[in-house]
Design an enzyme around this catalytic site. Structure first.
Site, PDB file in Angstrom:
ATOM      1  CD  GLU A 116      79.981  24.565  -1.065  1.00 25.59           C
ATOM      2  OE1 GLU A 116      80.850  25.396  -1.356  1.00 25.59           O
ATOM      3  OE2 GLU A 116      78.792  24.690  -1.373  1.00 25.59           O
ATOM      4  CG  ASN A 167      78.181  29.344  -6.448  1.00 28.78           C
ATOM      5  OD1 ASN A 167      77.510  29.882  -7.324  1.00 28.78           O
ATOM      6  ND2 ASN A 167      77.653  28.845  -5.343  1.00 28.78           N
ATOM      7  N   GLY A 177      82.017  33.965  -2.120  1.00 28.60           N
ATOM      8  CA  GLY A 177      82.357  35.383  -2.000  1.00 28.60           C
ATOM      9  C   GLY A 177      83.700  35.766  -2.613  1.00 28.60           C
ATOM     10  N   GLY A 236      79.592  31.680   3.409  1.00 25.99           N
ATOM     11  CA  GLY A 236      79.288  33.106   3.440  1.00 25.99           C
ATOM     12  C   GLY A 236      79.334  33.714   4.829  1.00 25.99           C
ATOM     13  CE  LYS A 259      77.508  31.584  -2.743  1.00 32.77           C
ATOM     14  NZ  LYS A 259      77.289  31.424  -1.327  1.00 32.77           N
ATOM     15  CG  HIS A 299      75.153  25.865  -3.270  1.00 33.26           C
ATOM     16  ND1 HIS A 299      74.650  26.652  -2.260  1.00 33.26           N
ATOM     17  CD2 HIS A 299      76.465  26.166  -3.371  1.00 33.26           C
ATOM     18  CE1 HIS A 299      75.625  27.410  -1.774  1.00 33.26           C
ATOM     19  NE2 HIS A 299      76.744  27.133  -2.435  1.00 33.26           N
ATOM     20  CB  SER A 336      84.400  31.390   4.813  1.00 27.71           C
ATOM     21  OG  SER A 336      83.060  31.762   5.071  1.00 27.71           O
ATOM     22  CD  GLU A 364      73.992  30.113  -1.046  1.00 32.45           C
ATOM     23  OE1 GLU A 364      73.979  30.350  -2.267  1.00 32.45           O
ATOM     24  OE2 GLU A 364      74.934  30.446  -0.297  1.00 32.45           O
TER      25      GLU A 364
END
Ligand code: PEP
Length: 253
Positions: A166, A9, A233, A172, A11, A96, A211, A98
């Site tokens: 998640e 992903n 990330g 993150g 982002k 997600h 992570s 976020e």
């Protein structure tokens, strides 16, 4: 059991040149995964077409990071599932954390989007997970249970649905769940799926996200109910993303 999946992903990162360069590095370094697992890239909407051109003919599939649940019309700024299929997407990330946090997505919206994906032939990757406060309060299963059941309300065929667990506190933050913590929730989700879909539940992929790195993924993917990863990330550098894929090849079922 379904083969593993490693999905990146990206982002809100990467211009066209950056996205194309990263996709080219991943294609060039991808080991032979045919029949073993699936690799998916989820870039921003603006570069879906460019990344699709790069991955064409490889064993990599394309995903969007979101969809809107209407087919067309006066929805300024939104993108329909048919447009995403047209851009080359096979998968769509739905719900997600976020999007839930910054864009106020609800379980009901996640359900509408998941059903719309299936109606048009996009495969949803449905994200669920508890916050730090919810884990501290001991209500992880309560929260995740509601998210899973509401996301899947009215869905009878899970063949094209992937779930991503998640934990929000691990996204993150560099604070990933231990394999034991993750497996506990994955097992809990599997039990919900078993109640709802009986034997077919065994074929539903449940990804872990939070992570994930090449260093910690070997132990995670070895767990019985962890069938891959949704990676943020560490998907932005080809070396770390390819390292995660290598761990899946070594330890995944
Ligand atoms: C994610 O955004 O889905 C994610 C898991 O991010 P990260 O790997 O950076 O924690």
């Amino acid at each position: 059991m379904a083969a593993w999946m490693v999905a990146g992903n990206w982002k809100m990162n990467n211009t066209t040149a950056e996205a194309v360069a990263l996709a080219k590095e991943i294609v060039a370094g991808l080991p032979d995964i045919a029949g073993r697992g699936e690799v998916v890239l989820a870039p921003s909407f603006t570069v879906l077409g460019s990344v699709h051109d790069v991955i064409r003919g490889s064993n990599i599939a394309l995903a969007s990071q979101n969809i809107f649940f209407e087919d067309k019309g006066a929805y300024t700024g939104e993108i329909s599932p048919a447009m995403l299929k047209d851009a080359g997407c096979t998968y769509a990330i739905i719900g997600h954390s976020e999007r839930r946090k910054y864009f106020h997505e609800t379980d009901e919206g996640v359900n509408l989007k998941t059903k719309k994906c299936l109606a048009v032939g996009l495969k949803p990757i449905v994200c669920v997970g508890e916050t730090d406060e919810e884990r501290e309060a001991g209500i992880t299963e309560f929260v995740v249970g509601i998210q899973v059941k509401k996301a899947l309300a009215g869905i009878t065929d899970m063949a094209d649905v992937t779930i991503a667990y998640e934990p929000v506190w691990a996204i993150g933050t560099g604070k990933n769940a231990t394999p034991g913590q993750a497996e506990e929730v994955h097992g809990f989700i599997r039990n919900i799926l078993r109640d709802l879909y009986k034997e077919a539940s065994l074929n539903v992929r449940i990804l872990y996200g939070g992570s994930v790195t090449a260093e910690n993924f070997g132990e995670l993917i070895a767990m019985k109910n962890i069938n891959g990863a949704l990676v943020g990330g560490a998907s932005l550098k080809s070396g770390s993303f390819l390292g995660i894929i290598s761990r899946a090849l070594e330890n995944g079922q």
